[in-house]
Every structure is written in structure tokens, then in C-alpha cells.
Design a protein around this motif. Structure first.
Motif, PDB file in Angstrom:
ATOM      1  N   UNK A  34       0.822  -1.201   0.000  1.00 41.50           N
ATOM      2  CA  UNK A  34       0.000   0.000   0.000  1.00 41.50           C
ATOM      3  C   UNK A  34       0.863   1.260   0.000  1.00 41.50           C
ATOM      4  N   UNK A  35       1.889   1.278   0.838  1.00 49.16           N
ATOM      5  CA  UNK A  35       2.651   2.534   0.969  1.00 49.16           C
ATOM      6  C   UNK A  35       4.097   2.302   1.421  1.00 49.16           C
ATOM      7  N   UNK A  47       8.589   4.638  -5.795  1.00 53.41           N
ATOM      8  CA  UNK A  47       7.313   4.096  -5.320  1.00 53.41           C
ATOM      9  C   UNK A  47       6.431   5.211  -4.779  1.00 53.41           C
ATOM     10  N   UNK A  48       5.115   5.096  -5.023  1.00 43.85           N
ATOM     11  CA  UNK A  48       4.153   6.078  -4.529  1.00 43.85           C
ATOM     12  C   UNK A  48       2.953   5.348  -3.930  1.00 43.85           C
ATOM     13  N   UNK A  49       2.271   5.952  -2.959  1.00 44.48           N
ATOM     14  CA  UNK A  49       1.125   5.275  -2.334  1.00 44.48           C
ATOM     15  C   UNK A  49      -0.108   5.208  -3.236  1.00 44.48           C
ATOM     16  N   UNK A  50      -0.062   5.910  -4.391  1.00 43.81           N
ATOM     17  CA  UNK A  50      -1.178   5.874  -5.324  1.00 43.81           C
ATOM     18  C   UNK A  50      -1.030   4.747  -6.332  1.00 43.81           C
ATOM     19  N   UNK A  51       0.045   3.940  -6.179  1.00 41.76           N
ATOM     20  CA  UNK A  51       0.349   2.892  -7.146  1.00 41.76           C
ATOM     21  C   UNK A  51      -0.810   1.913  -7.314  1.00 41.76           C
ATOM     22  N   UNK A  52      -1.291   1.358  -6.185  1.00 45.07           N
ATOM     23  CA  UNK A  52      -2.381   0.392  -6.248  1.00 45.07           C
ATOM     24  C   UNK A  52      -3.631   0.958  -6.880  1.00 45.07           C
ATOM     25  N   UNK A  53      -4.123   2.114  -6.415  1.00 48.55           N
ATOM     26  CA  UNK A  53      -5.319   2.694  -7.030  1.00 48.55           C
ATOM     27  C   UNK A  53      -5.163   2.991  -8.512  1.00 48.55           C
ATOM     28  N   UNK A  54      -3.978   3.473  -8.940  1.00 46.95           N
ATOM     29  CA  UNK A  54      -3.781   3.769 -10.360  1.00 46.95           C
ATOM     30  C   UNK A  54      -3.912   2.492 -11.190  1.00 46.95           C
TER      31      UNK A  54
END
Length: 998
Positions: free
Chosen positions: A834-835, A846-853
Motif C-alpha cells: 500500500x505505501x 514508489x508512490x502510495x497511489x500505485x495500487x489505485x492507479x
């Protein structure tokens, strides 16, 4: 005086001559006695179950000639009266290293010193396969060790080289300290194996338990192929394996779970291993029994811990304290379950502890007859030598023990141990009991002399006529008395020395040399017979035994759990299906399945669970975990280890399983680490706490394998050394994939060609590594790939396209947001964090928006743990998708439930609440995405494996149990028993990059 001197000299001569029989002699100057020897009036155990009272036992030339009540004694026989004595067969230990030097371990090499190929020619490719070794070639009779074993009652031992996975052959040795020609009974009788790599090699492979298991399998496949004449070269290791197939096969498993693993390999290849266990078999007795194996069991019981320091004692794990308490019951449990086993002295600190520990096991309920069988007839049967050893039947070797009584009585004395008709004296069988009260006259002075203690170790007390105690030192050896008396307390050097030989215990005499140099006669006349003080001390009761749990560690279940019919009423149900989130709904589970979802459900047989205000979800699925793995998460020995499998090394005892259940996790994929581009096969498990490793494996699970990219596989993070294993660069990683898939394609084609026309084609060699990779090419195995950097992600998809298969899952995939469109086009899913970011160079982007994107791009996205601690709060990790990407709660919850089920191709059975699916459910106290939510019940296939209320009860029970065990251990210390220092065991938590050598 002359008579006394002659008597003294004659006695010394006899003692000297008698002693010489216990040392090797030169046969050229020694006349061997071929006479009969007859032992009469003894109680004789021909076998543990056949006893003769007042019998005669006749031997000649090291063999039993006759035994019974009506044995005719030849005229020239030497007759020995053993009235009141007992004869038993000498013991047999078939698992020792007697007479074989222990392999000296190499210093732990730096990895720059590791070799990946063998330099040996004409032998097997792996240097831990040492099947060509023969124990007899390096055997050297060890007389001091033999005497230790003889004193413990042993007459025959099996011995071999304890090194390697395939260890070569063992021999059978008679502990005959007199006749060196007949010591070796059999040069080759056993063939030995273990899971341990050789201590004498720097070859990198195997570096893990799963590597050792894969090596064994490959060895047996190679042997079969070699036996059929398919090899063009001679292999001495395989030749030896072939030649020794009919020997007794002994496998040193050294642990209950390893015994299950070894028996699995035996079953696969139609083998019959005798398993050398460890003493913890009772903890998994049902599974041990189901192996149908025979065992060799050590009795090296642990010492109690010194728990006098409360701070230090808190460091001791409950499982270790419990094992101290329970270990003495192992033999009884094995025996009660009908498991055939022999006993061994292996792993004992001192050989003399063997009898002590065996008597302890008997005190804890082990049957005495079974104990004698485990030391005599059973090992003889296991070796196929019942006609020679293990009993006193006619024709057997004259291997026997003479005792004062029942052999497993604490007060019984072992007098002599005869091996092949040669006597070894432990205690003097003819020793006269001189205990009693005497008038001791030395010259003209008479003293009161009291002799008590035991007959073998008498104690002396001398009192003068004016009631003063006289200091003295007293000893008896072979009925010769030596007495040193302090004649004058004021002069330190004033001693009188008395010697004499006992013929008559009522009246014996000798010569005394006084402190002033004068010689006088002394006599001892008995005035009162010794009367033993009646032992009023009650036999000490064994410690109360802590009941075994499943597993036998903290938080284990007191009994194996079973499925229940459960009806959840008025719950908020997260279905993960088109129905979405239902409120005030009921869910009925029966026979491990979800059978009904709705309102106002009823079932008379169901246990009702009031779930009003609570949330019911499917169980969390962790796509990427490394908990519950035994002896290595990485097989680092090669750059491709597709032949190894995590299924072999699931550790059902790991407390992290219970912790995962407490966090709502019901299923995990246990992955090989990321030390090599092509790692090992994975295991999908259901966390059935208390069940065996095989019972935890997901039934009919899809086949997966771990691949890896990045820093780990090119060894960037292996420390400040110069690694030598290929690849060293990212472009080298790509070449590894290309080379191995090309080889796998050619391998697969060769088998297809052979299967089409087996009569004309030569059978290819079974290669477990290439066989696994061929499964990928044939779309029968899926890849989960450790990945970070976009260029490498694209590279592997290009390799897959070249060989016409798809990558199933990119795990970690922290730059997935950069290439989500390409991933969608390829058809690969994503299992990410997640983060997590910036913990090493390749995750800087790495960014925490990776999964949502990636999710918004249309990929199947899951969040995984890769970490023992994170796996307990994956519900909170899912919530971060809401925080960082505004993902709807229902979709975010799928990141840890339905989506990983899809990635693992098991979503038809789990991942949502739907009629017909497995009843893998979690009841939460609150919205499962809330940091305040607690898993109150975690259910797998209808079995409640975690219950928050029962967890509190378990915690209280653990406190009570620890206090009970501490009390028992304090009693041990107060009684003067040996104790061990408390030590804290550091348990390594595995991650992708954990490197260790098993």
C-alpha cells in the motif's frame, strides 16, 4: 607372617592376571580358550518375553550352545554359579558414529568462496551425495568409547559416517575388546541419508531444507534413469546407490515434521526408510503413526531450566518448558500407538545418562518389556540379524549381561557384559559383602569397626575404646581391603596402612604397617550382622504431565478442532458479489460450506451467533507471505531452483499462523524468496491451526512459482563481498530467463518425442527443474514475479511473449503505475504494497497511489504483506486504498480478499460470501477497514480457528501453565539436579531477501 605375605603376593598375581583379560592381546602368544563355559542357577531372559528360572546357559567359541533347565554340561566345561543373578541379552544401538572420526566442518565460507559446480570427476554432480563412502573403510576401533558403551550394557553397535544428504554405508560392530579379528560383524549393513548438506563441501547447493529434499528426489530419478542404462558415463555415486539398494535404509530425520517429510519422499519412490527421530514424535503422534514407519529413537531428555531469576526465566518459550516436562513420555506414547522402534544413545552428552533417562521414561509409564525389546530384539529385527544378535537363542552370539536382578530396577547392579564370549567386568560379581560390625584388632589395640553403605561401595567408621572417631580411608577391590588409619591427630604424617584379602566375611585378617614402620597382624571379627535401614522414603512421583496441544506450543488447541454448523444472525455482510454489502442479514454455514444467505434463516442444528452491529466478511487472503517456512526461504545455491517447493517445508508450528488468524487471514501463498531469477515453487495454504503441514495445503491448488527481478537476484545486497554466481547485472537476468526457457522447450520436446515413440527413442533424464519450467510453457504453472523497476517489468513480459506464455502476477510491482497499460495488455495482475517506499534504491519511485492507479487501469490489484507483522493488519492496509486513491470501501476490501483469490485462481471457492463457496469467514467487531476493528472469529471451512474470547482463556491458561512448570523446575534445582541456563531463542522472520545456509 609368611602365610600372609604369600597370600598377599598370590592375590596381587591373580588381580594382575585377571585384569589382563580386558585388553587386546597378541593372538600369536595367546592360547584362546575353546572350552565350554556353563552359567548355572541363573534367571535367564532368552528374549524379553521368554524367561527361564534356575536355568543353565552354555556357551563356546563366542556362541550360545544351549539354554534351558535341562542342559547337559560337558565334562570339560568351566562352570560359573550365578545363583541369585540374572542374564539378559546385551543391548544393540544401531545408530552411532563409533570408531568413525567426525567430519570436520569447513569454516563458514565467504560467498566468494562458494562453488556452484563440483570438481570431482566420476561422481554425482552434487558433493552432498556421498553414497560411494563406506564406513568400514575409515573405521578404527575406539576402545575407550567401547568401554563406555559396555558399561551401559551395549554389546553391538551400528556405525556410519554422519555427513551429507546421502552418507554411504554403515557397518555392524561387536564391542569385543579382546578379540580384534571378530569385531566387525558386517562390513555393509545399512545405507544412510539425511537432510543435511555435507560439512566438507563449499558447494553452494543445497542451502535450504527444501533444496535438500529436491536434491534427494533428483538423485532417485537419476538413479532410476542410470539403472536403465541411459547414461554414457560411469557415476560412482549412482553405482553405489544401486549396489546398496537392498541394504537397510536409515534416514536421519531428527524432527517430527522432518519424519513426515522423509516418509513422503519414501512413499514417492517406493522406499522403506527406518527413521531416526528426535524424541518429539509424541507431539504429532497421529501423523507419525500414519507414516507406517519404523523408528530409532534417542532419549536425550532436556535438563530443567534454571528459573530462579524471574527476568531471565521470562525469556524461555512455553514450548521449550513444556517439552522438558513432556519429553520423558515419548517412548510410552510411541509404544501405546503400536509404533516399532529401537533406542539409541545418539545425542547424549554422556553415555552413562542412557540408563538414567531410560529409567525415567519407565517411571513415566514406558513398559519394561517394551524397553528391553527396543534394546535387543527390535534392533536385531530391523537389521535382519535376529539369528545372531538380540537374543540368547541357540546359535546366537554369546552377547549377554549379568546383573544382580531386574535390569530396569534402579538398585540393580550390572556385573559383567560378555560380547562374543569375551568378558568385560563392570562390577565384581564375586565381591563379598563385608558390611557389619567388627572388632578390629591391630597388634595389641582393639577398635570398633562399622562397615555400611553398599556392598560395592562400603563406608567405614572406626571408634576407639574411649568412643572417639578415628579418621580413615577405606576401599575394597576384588575382595582386597585397603584401610588407611590416622593414628595421631597431632602429627599429620602418622598413618597406619592395613591390607588384607577377604575369604570369610565373619573373620578376615591381614598385615598392617604402623606409622612408626613396625609391621603387625590385624584381624576383624564380626560382632553383628549388617541390617539395612528400611527405606521409608516413598518413591518420588513423576512431575504431572502437561497435556499435549495441537500444535504443542503456546495457544495450541487442547483438541483437534472440527467443523460446526453456525448461523450468523443480523450481520452486516460484505459479500464481494453483485449483492454488495447486506445489512441485518443471516448467513448459515454447514459441512464447511456457505449454504444460505438471507434474512430470518433457521436451522435447528446450528449454533446461533448474534452478529448484530458486527461485520461478516470472507477471510483475508495474503498473496505474498514468508511465514511458517522451515529452514530457509531462499535456495541460493543456483540461479534457477525451479525444482524446490515450499510445499515441502511448511512449518505448522509457527506462532505467526495464529497471529494471522487473529488478524483475519485465512489463506496465504507462501513464496520462495527473491535470491535468484527463477526461484522455487510456492505453497497455497489455509491456516488450519493445529493441523499437520499437509492438511494445511490448499487441496488441488493451482501451480505457482516465484520469479524475481532487480537488486536481489543480481546480488547487489549480498554484503561487502564479491559474488561469483551468474547473473551480476540486469541484462544477465534477462539472459537467465531466455536460456532456461530455451532449455525447457528443448526438454519438453524431447519428452513429447519419446512419449510418441518410446520403443525407438532413448528415454530423456527426468529433470525436476526443467520439468517445472516446461509446465509454464504448457500453461500448467503460473508465475508470481518479484518486481520493482519498469524496464525489468517490461523485459519479463517480452520474454514471456517470446515463449508464448503470460506472467500471472507481478508482486511488489512498485513502479506498476508507470506501465499499467502494458500490464493490462499482457493480462498480468498486480500484488503490491500500500505505501512502502524508499527502503532501497530500486523503490525510490514508489508512490502510495500505485495500487489505485493500477486498479483504475482495470488490473486485478491486491495488497500483500511479505512480512510477518504486516500480515496481521492487512485489513488496515486495504483501507489505505481508500485514503490514497479514493477507492470505494467495497472495492478496497477486495484488495485483500477477492482480488488475491483471483490472482491465485481460487476465486471459484473463496474470496467472497456466496452459497456453495468454502466457509472461510471472519466476524469483525466493526467495519473491517477501521483501525478499531478486531477479528472476533476466524473460520476456515466451518472450523473456528480463532475466537477472541477463547484467546483470552488461552492467555490465562498459559500464565497458569508457566507458573506450574516454573514450580517443577525450581523443585528440580532444589533436589540438586542439573539445570540449564535460560536462553532467549531469536526466531528469524523470513523476508524475500533472507539469506541463510541450512
Amino acid at each position: 607372617m609368611k602365610k600372609n605375605i604369600l597370600l598377599l603376593l598370590f592375590g596381587l598375581f591373580l588381580t594382575k592376571t585377571f585384569a589382563q583379560d580386558y585388553f587386546p592381546v597378541n593372538e600369536s602368544v595367546h592360547n584362546k580358550n575353546n572350552n565350554y563355559t556353563a552359567f548355572i542357577n541363573a534367571s535367564i531372559y532368552v528374549t524379553p518375553t521368554q524367561k527361564i528360572e534356575k536355568g543353565t546357559f552354555l556357551i563356546q567359541d563366542g556362541k550360545v550352545i544351549a539354554v534351558g533347565n535341562n542342559v547337559k554340561i560337558p565334562k570339560n566345561a568351566i562352570t560359573i554359579n550365578l545363583e541369585g543373578k540374572t542374564i539378559y541379552p546385551s543391548f544393540i544401538d544401531i545408530y552411532t558414529s563409533f570408531g568413525i572420526e567426525k567430519p570436520r566442518k569447513n569454516l563458514t565460507p565467504g560467498r566468494e568462496e562458494l562453488s556452484y559446480d563440483t570438481k570431482k570427476t566420476g561422481h554425482y554432480w552434487n558433493e552432498s551425495i556421498l553414497s560411494e563412502l563406506n564406513g568400514y573403510e575409515t573405521f578404527k576401533y575406539d576402545q575407550p568409547k567401547a568401554e563406555e558403551l559396555l558399561k551401559a550394557g551395549f554389546g553391538v553397535v551400528g556405525t556410519h559416517i554422519h555427513d551429507g544428504v546421502a552418507q554411504g554405508t554403515g557397518l555392524l560392530v561387536a564391542l569385543n575388546n579382546t578379540d580384534g579379528k571378530n569385531q566387525i560383524i558386517s562390513n555393509k549393513i545399512t545405507n544412510h541419508f539425511s537432510f543435511n548438506r555435507s560439512a566438507l563441501t563449499n558447494q553452494a547447493y543445497p542451502s535450504s531444507l527444501m533444496g535438500s529434499m529436491a536434491l534427494l528426489r533428483q538423485m532417485y530419478f537419476d538413479l532410476d534413469w542410470y539403472k536403465k542404462g541411459n547414461s554414457d558415463t560411469k557415476d560412482l555415486s549412482l553405482e553405489a546407490l544401486n549396489a546398496n539398494e537392498k541394504l537397510i535404509q536409515i534416514f536421519a530425520s531428527e524432527d517430527k515434521l522432518n519424519s513426515l517429510r522423509a516418509s513422503k519422499i519414501a512413499k514417492e519412490f517406493g522406499l522403506n526408510y527406518i527413521l531416526k527421530g528426535s524424541g518429539n514424535e509424541f507431539e504429532r503422534i497421529e501423523e507419525i503413526k500414519n507414516t507406517n514407519s519404523k523408528f530409532i529413537i534417542p532419549i536425550n531428555f532436556p535438563e530443567a531450566y534454571d528459573v530462579s531469576n524471574p527476568y531471565l526465566s521470562n525469556q524461555i518459550e512455553l514450548a521449550d518448558m513444556r517439552f522438558w516436562n513432556q519429553a520423558p513420555t515419548n517412548l510410552k506414547v510411541l509404544s501405546d500407538n503400536g509404533i516399532l522402534f529401537a533406542l539409541t544413545t545418539d545425542k547424549l552428552k554422556k553415555t552413562e545418562d542412557f540408563r538414567t533417562n531410560l529409567l525415567k521414561a519407565i517411571k513415566y509409564g514406558f513398559d519394561k518389556t517394551k524397553a528391553l525389546e527396543a534394546l535387543t530384539t527390535v534392533p536385531a529385527v530391523l537389521l535382519g540379524k535376529s539369528n545372531e544378535i538380540g537374543s540368547l537363542k541357540t546359535g546366537s552370539f554369546a552377547n549377554f549381561i549379568i546383573t544382580s536382578g531386574e535390569i530396569f530396577d534402579e538398585k540393580t547392579i550390572l556385573y559383567e557384559n560378555w560380547v562374543q564370549g569375551n568378558k568385560y567386568v563392570i562390577n565384581d560379581v564375586n565381591l563379598k559383602d563385608i558390611r557389619g560390625n567388627y572388632n578390629l584388632t591391630i597388634g595389641n589395640e582393639t577398635l570398633k569397626w562399622k562397615i555400611d553403605g553398599t556392598a560395592e561401595a562400603p563406608k567405614s567408621e572406626i571408634i576407639t575404646s574411649d568412643a572417639k572417631k578415628v579418621k580413615n580411608t577405606f576401599s575394597v577391590s576384588k575382595n582386597w581391603i585397603s584401610l588407611l588409619i590416622k593414628s595421631n591427630d597431632t602429627i599429620k604424617s602418622n598413618f597406619s596402612r592395613l591390607t588384607g584379602f577377604v575369604e570369610n566375611t565373619n573373620n578376615f585378617f591381614g598385615k598392617a604397617e604402623l606409622y612408626n614402620g613396625n609391621q603387625v597382624n590385624w584381624t576383624a571379627v564380626k560382632t553383628a550382622t549388617f541390617v539395612a535401614v528400611k527405606d521409608t522414603v516413598k518413591p518420588e512421583k513423576p512431575n504431572p504431565i502437561i497435556p499435549t496441544t495441537f500444535p504443542n506450543v503456546a495457544f495450541g488447541n487442547t483438541e483437534k478442532l472440527t467443523a460446526q454448523t453456525l448461523l450468523f444472525k443480523n450481520a452486516t455482510v460484505w459479500t464481494n458479489e453483485k449483492d454488495g454489502i447486506l445489512t441485518e442479514a443471516d448467513v448459515l454455514i454447514k459441512n464447511g460450506k456457505i449454504v444460505s444467505i438471507g434474512k430470518n434463516l433457521t436451522d435447528a442444528s446450528a449454533t446461533i451467533i448474534d452478529a448484530k452491529g458486527k461485520h461478516l466478511t470472507s477471510g483475508i487472503i495474503d498473496e505474498h507471505s514468508h511465514i511458517a517456512i522451515s529452514k530457509g526461504v531462499n535456495e541460493i545455491g543456483h540461479n534457477s531452483t525451479a525444482e524446490v517447493t515450499i510445499e515441502d517445508v511448511v512449518n505448522s508450528e509457527d506462532i505467526n499462523i495464529y497471529r494471522d488468524l487473529a488478524g483475519g487471514v485465512t489463506i496465504s501463498q507462501l513464496l520462495h524468496g527473491s535470491a535468484n531469477p527463477i526461484g522455487g515453487r510456492s505453497a497455497i495454504v489455509k491456516w488450519k491451526w493445529g493441523q499437520s503441514p499437509d492438511e494445511m495445503l490448499y487441496k488441488n491448488q493451482p501451480k505457482f512459482i516465484k520469479f524475481a527481478l532487480g537488486e536481489n537476484v543480481k546480488q547487489s545486497n549480498w554484503g561487502n563481498i564479491n559474488p561469483t554466481r551468474f547473473p551480476q547485472t540486469r541484462m544477465g537476468v534477462e539472459q537467465v530467463f531466455t536460456d532456461y526457457f530455451q532449455r525447457a522447450r528443448e526438454y519438453d520436446e524431447s519428452w513429447k518425442k519419446f512419449n510418441t515413440n518410446p520403443k525407438k527413442e532413448k528415454a530423456p533424464r527426468v529433470d525436476l527443474e526443467l520439468q517445472t519450467l516446461a509446465e509454464i510453457l504448457n500453461k500448467k504453472r503460473f508465475i508470481t514475479c518479484h518486481s520493482y523497476v519498469e524496464s525489468e517489468i517490461l523485459m519479463l513480459m517480452n520474454v514471456a511473449d517470446k515463449f508464448n506464455f503470460n506472467v500471472n502476477t507481478f508482486t511488489h510491482i512498485l513502479e506498476g503505475y508507470k506501465v499499467a497499460d502494458k500490464m493490462k495488455e499482457h493480462g498480468v495482475g498486480a500484488s503490491t504494497f500500500s505505501d512502502w517506499w524508499a527502503y532501497k534504491f530500486e523503490v525510490n519511485d514508489a508512490i502510495p497511489f500505485n495500487g489505485p492507479i493500477m486498479h483504475n487501469e482495470g488490473l486485478v490489484v491486491a495488497y500483500n504483506s511479505d512480512d510477518a507483522e504486516m500480515s496481521r493488519r492487512l485489513n488496515q492496509e486495504a483501507a489505505k486504498a481508500v485514503k490514497y486513491g479514493n477507492i470505494p470501501e467495497e472495492e478496497a476490501w477486495k484488495f485483500v480478499t477477492l482480488n488475491p483469490a483471483k490472482l491465485l485462481h481460487i476465486d471459484d471457492k473463496v474470496g467472497s460470501i456466496k452459497v456453495g463457496k468454502d466457509a472461510d469467514l471472519v466476524l469483525w467487531s466493526d467495519n473491517p477497514l477501521s483501525v478499531y476493528a478486531k477479528a472476533e472469529k476466524t473460520i476456515i471451512e466451518g472450523v473456528v480457528y480463532y475466537d477472541i474470547e477463547k484467546d483470552l482463556e488461552k492467555q490465562e491458561a498459559i500464565t497458569r501453565e508457566r507458573n506450574q512448570l516454573i514450580g517443577q523446575m525450581l523443585q528440580e534445582k532444589n533436589k540438586g539436579m542439573s539445570t540449564q541456563d535460560p536462553t532467549k531463542k531469536e526466531k528469524k522472520e523470513y523476508h524475500c531477501d533472507t539469506l541463510e545456509q541450512y
